[in-house]
Scaffold this active site. Sequence first.
Site, PDB file in Angstrom:
ATOM      1  N   ILE A 180       0.834  -1.207   0.000  1.00  0.00           N
ATOM      2  CA  ILE A 180       0.000   0.000   0.000  1.00  0.00           C
ATOM      3  C   ILE A 180       0.871   1.260   0.000  1.00  0.00           C
ATOM      4  O   ILE A 180       0.606   2.213  -0.728  1.00  0.00           O
ATOM      5  CB  ILE A 180      -0.948  -0.016   1.228  1.00  0.00           C
ATOM      6  CG1 ILE A 180      -2.021  -1.097   1.035  1.00  0.00           C
ATOM      7  CG2 ILE A 180      -1.592   1.349   1.429  1.00  0.00           C
ATOM      8  CD1 ILE A 180      -2.948  -1.293   2.221  1.00  0.00           C
ATOM      9  N   ASN A 191       2.142   4.746   7.453  1.00  0.00           N
ATOM     10  CA  ASN A 191       1.628   3.537   6.803  1.00  0.00           C
ATOM     11  C   ASN A 191       2.381   2.270   7.195  1.00  0.00           C
ATOM     12  O   ASN A 191       1.850   1.167   7.049  1.00  0.00           O
ATOM     13  CB  ASN A 191       1.686   3.752   5.280  1.00  0.00           C
ATOM     14  CG  ASN A 191       1.433   2.499   4.502  1.00  0.00           C
ATOM     15  OD1 ASN A 191       0.278   2.111   4.273  1.00  0.00           O
ATOM     16  ND2 ASN A 191       2.493   1.819   4.089  1.00  0.00           N
ATOM     17  N   TYR A 243      -2.642  -7.044  16.631  1.00  0.00           N
ATOM     18  CA  TYR A 243      -2.760  -6.201  15.440  1.00  0.00           C
ATOM     19  C   TYR A 243      -4.019  -5.316  15.530  1.00  0.00           C
ATOM     20  O   TYR A 243      -3.959  -4.101  15.304  1.00  0.00           O
ATOM     21  CB  TYR A 243      -2.815  -7.094  14.195  1.00  0.00           C
ATOM     22  CG  TYR A 243      -3.006  -6.333  12.905  1.00  0.00           C
ATOM     23  CD1 TYR A 243      -1.944  -5.648  12.315  1.00  0.00           C
ATOM     24  CD2 TYR A 243      -4.251  -6.293  12.268  1.00  0.00           C
ATOM     25  CE1 TYR A 243      -2.125  -4.953  11.126  1.00  0.00           C
ATOM     26  CE2 TYR A 243      -4.424  -5.605  11.081  1.00  0.00           C
ATOM     27  CZ  TYR A 243      -3.365  -4.936  10.513  1.00  0.00           C
ATOM     28  OH  TYR A 243      -3.542  -4.244   9.344  1.00  0.00           O
ATOM     29  N   LYS A 290      -4.308  -1.212  15.557  1.00  0.00           N
ATOM     30  CA  LYS A 290      -5.021  -0.461  14.519  1.00  0.00           C
ATOM     31  C   LYS A 290      -6.146   0.385  15.123  1.00  0.00           C
ATOM     32  O   LYS A 290      -6.416   1.488  14.661  1.00  0.00           O
ATOM     33  CB  LYS A 290      -5.559  -1.427  13.457  1.00  0.00           C
ATOM     34  CG  LYS A 290      -4.447  -2.112  12.658  1.00  0.00           C
ATOM     35  CD  LYS A 290      -3.836  -1.146  11.669  1.00  0.00           C
ATOM     36  CE  LYS A 290      -2.385  -1.295  11.429  1.00  0.00           C
ATOM     37  NZ  LYS A 290      -1.814  -0.341  10.499  1.00  0.00           N
ATOM     38  N   THR A 318      -1.400  -7.050  -1.580  1.00  0.00           N
ATOM     39  CA  THR A 318      -0.035  -6.536  -1.383  1.00  0.00           C
ATOM     40  C   THR A 318       0.879  -7.736  -1.126  1.00  0.00           C
ATOM     41  O   THR A 318       0.393  -8.850  -0.907  1.00  0.00           O
ATOM     42  CB  THR A 318       0.045  -5.611  -0.152  1.00  0.00           C
ATOM     43  OG1 THR A 318      -0.264  -6.386   1.018  1.00  0.00           O
ATOM     44  CG2 THR A 318      -0.912  -4.442  -0.246  1.00  0.00           C
TER      45      THR A 318
HETATM   46  P1  NAP Z   1       3.528  -4.919   3.278  1.00  0.00           P
HETATM   47  O1  NAP Z   1       3.300  -5.239   1.844  1.00  0.00           O
HETATM   48  O2  NAP Z   1       4.056  -5.985   4.176  1.00  0.00           O
HETATM   49  O3  NAP Z   1       4.488  -3.633   3.386  1.00  0.00           O
HETATM   50  C1  NAP Z   1       4.809  -3.123   4.663  1.00  0.00           C
HETATM   51  C2  NAP Z   1       5.736  -1.941   4.528  1.00  0.00           C
HETATM   52  O4  NAP Z   1       6.035  -1.434   5.832  1.00  0.00           O
HETATM   53  C3  NAP Z   1       7.080  -2.292   3.890  1.00  0.00           C
HETATM   54  O5  NAP Z   1       7.539  -1.190   3.136  1.00  0.00           O
HETATM   55  C4  NAP Z   1       7.968  -2.537   5.105  1.00  0.00           C
HETATM   56  O6  NAP Z   1       9.346  -2.388   4.768  1.00  0.00           O
HETATM   57  C5  NAP Z   1       7.459  -1.422   6.030  1.00  0.00           C
HETATM   58  N1  NAP Z   1       7.753  -1.622   7.453  1.00  0.00           N
HETATM   59  C6  NAP Z   1       7.391  -2.668   8.245  1.00  0.00           C
HETATM   60  N2  NAP Z   1       7.876  -2.472   9.485  1.00  0.00           N
HETATM   61  C7  NAP Z   1       8.554  -1.302   9.475  1.00  0.00           C
HETATM   62  C8  NAP Z   1       9.269  -0.561  10.452  1.00  0.00           C
HETATM   63  N3  NAP Z   1       9.417  -1.000  11.713  1.00  0.00           N
HETATM   64  N4  NAP Z   1       9.833   0.615  10.088  1.00  0.00           N
HETATM   65  C9  NAP Z   1       9.708   1.082   8.816  1.00  0.00           C
HETATM   66  N5  NAP Z   1       9.039   0.436   7.849  1.00  0.00           N
HETATM   67  C10 NAP Z   1       8.488  -0.748   8.176  1.00  0.00           C
HETATM   68  O7  NAP Z   1       2.188  -4.407   3.976  1.00  0.00           O
HETATM   69  P2  NAP Z   1       0.856  -3.761   3.369  1.00  0.00           P
HETATM   70  O8  NAP Z   1      -0.107  -4.854   3.165  1.00  0.00           O
HETATM   71  O9  NAP Z   1       1.182  -2.836   2.262  1.00  0.00           O
HETATM   72  O10 NAP Z   1       0.373  -2.920   4.640  1.00  0.00           O
HETATM   73  C11 NAP Z   1       0.694  -1.558   4.797  1.00  0.00           C
HETATM   74  C12 NAP Z   1      -0.162  -0.959   5.872  1.00  0.00           C
HETATM   75  O11 NAP Z   1      -1.538  -1.139   5.531  1.00  0.00           O
HETATM   76  C13 NAP Z   1       0.023  -1.587   7.256  1.00  0.00           C
HETATM   77  O12 NAP Z   1      -0.061  -0.592   8.239  1.00  0.00           O
HETATM   78  C14 NAP Z   1      -1.150  -2.545   7.359  1.00  0.00           C
HETATM   79  O13 NAP Z   1      -1.512  -2.768   8.682  1.00  0.00           O
HETATM   80  C15 NAP Z   1      -2.216  -1.763   6.605  1.00  0.00           C
HETATM   81  N6  NAP Z   1      -3.286  -2.604   6.079  1.00  0.00           N
HETATM   82  C16 NAP Z   1      -3.062  -3.483   5.054  1.00  0.00           C
HETATM   83  C17 NAP Z   1      -4.124  -4.236   4.567  1.00  0.00           C
HETATM   84  C18 NAP Z   1      -3.978  -5.182   3.397  1.00  0.00           C
HETATM   85  O14 NAP Z   1      -4.965  -5.831   3.036  1.00  0.00           O
HETATM   86  N7  NAP Z   1      -2.826  -5.293   2.767  1.00  0.00           N
HETATM   87  C19 NAP Z   1      -5.395  -4.103   5.143  1.00  0.00           C
HETATM   88  C20 NAP Z   1      -5.564  -3.223   6.189  1.00  0.00           C
HETATM   89  C21 NAP Z   1      -4.517  -2.463   6.642  1.00  0.00           C
HETATM   90  P3  NAP Z   1      10.515  -3.153   5.604  1.00  0.00           P
HETATM   91  O15 NAP Z   1      10.008  -4.537   5.903  1.00  0.00           O
HETATM   92  O16 NAP Z   1      11.709  -3.102   4.704  1.00  0.00           O
HETATM   93  O17 NAP Z   1      10.721  -2.330   6.831  1.00  0.00           O
END
Ligand code: NAP
Length: 256
Positions: free
Chosen positions: A19, A90, A156, A160, A191
């Site tokens: 995202i 994010n 989690y 949130k 994602t």
């Molecule tokens: P993702 O594909 O796993 O990407 C997560 C991103 O966050 C990566 O760039 C990761 O990079 C970074 N990250 C993780 N821990 C970090 C830290 N301690 N410091 C800095 N960067 C960090 O996840 P996503 O699905 O895109 O989710 C992104 C956000 O959307 C999250 O907050 C998640 O809770 C929320 N969300 C996602 C969904 C969904 O369906 N995908 C639904 C609801 C909410 P590194 O690992 O290199 O640090």
Amino acid sequence: MFTSISGRSVLVTGGTKGIGKGLAASFAAEGASVVIVGRDRDAGGRAAAELAPYGKVAFEQGDVASAASCAAVVAAAQERHGGLDIVCCNAGVFPSAPLAEMTPEQLEEVLATNLKGTFFTVQAALPALKRSGRGRVIVTSSITGPITGYSGWSHYGASKAGQLGFMRSAALELARSQITINAILPGNIITEGLTDLGPDYLQAMEAAIPLGRLGSIEEVASAALFLATEEAAYITGQTLVIDGGQTVPESLEAMG
Ligand code: NAP
């Protein structure tokens, strides 16, 4: 249409994947100057290169669980782009852990990244957002926690929902500085992180979504972009659900 956000300086934590990467692409395509943050330097470099065709995107290595690291990436973004106008909190992790077996370390990892990371990022960005005169904070929360629950994700969900508690009080503290803070609540969005949960999870989710499909990162980015526009200047402390209707039905039968 909406007033251009061209030239604004944007920070996207967790902007190297999923995202966040979609947010960075959309902001850059609108002419904003974007800094993306993640822990993995190689992934960050690759993401910045992939995002280059969209516009101005640079990577800064950082860990949102560390207040010092958040201060460093905010300083770097300001130095690079002469200020900071929009912050997307994010970065997030979603490892599953049943409550009965959850260790203090597992709990801490999720709260430190998702919840404290949001505090640290906003705190670090505050002086710059005040100077901007039109500061915007967009928090990526989730439907999980604020609206729904899911076995194995109590930590989690708490993180949130906690982000929304933070947002509402912060909205009041920041309003006099003309800084708005709002949250987007994605449902199930395709994602890297979500795909890691496996095909069974993805199939079950698809079946529970009235629109019949998982969401795209572009669909989440459009909502975030709107909250960053001049036209959204009077919206603060609010939530926007982007879930294909997943939180609406009372049961699978209710979907008809
Ligand atoms: P993702 O594909 O796993 O990407 C997560 C991103 O966050 C990566 O760039 C990761 O990079 C970074 N990250 C993780 N821990 C970090 C830290 N301690 N410091 C800095 N960067 C960090 O996840 P996503 O699905 O895109 O989710 C992104 C956000 O959307 C999250 O907050 C998640 O809770 C929320 N969300 C996602 C969904 C969904 O369906 N995908 C639904 C609801 C909410 P590194 O690992 O290199 O640090």
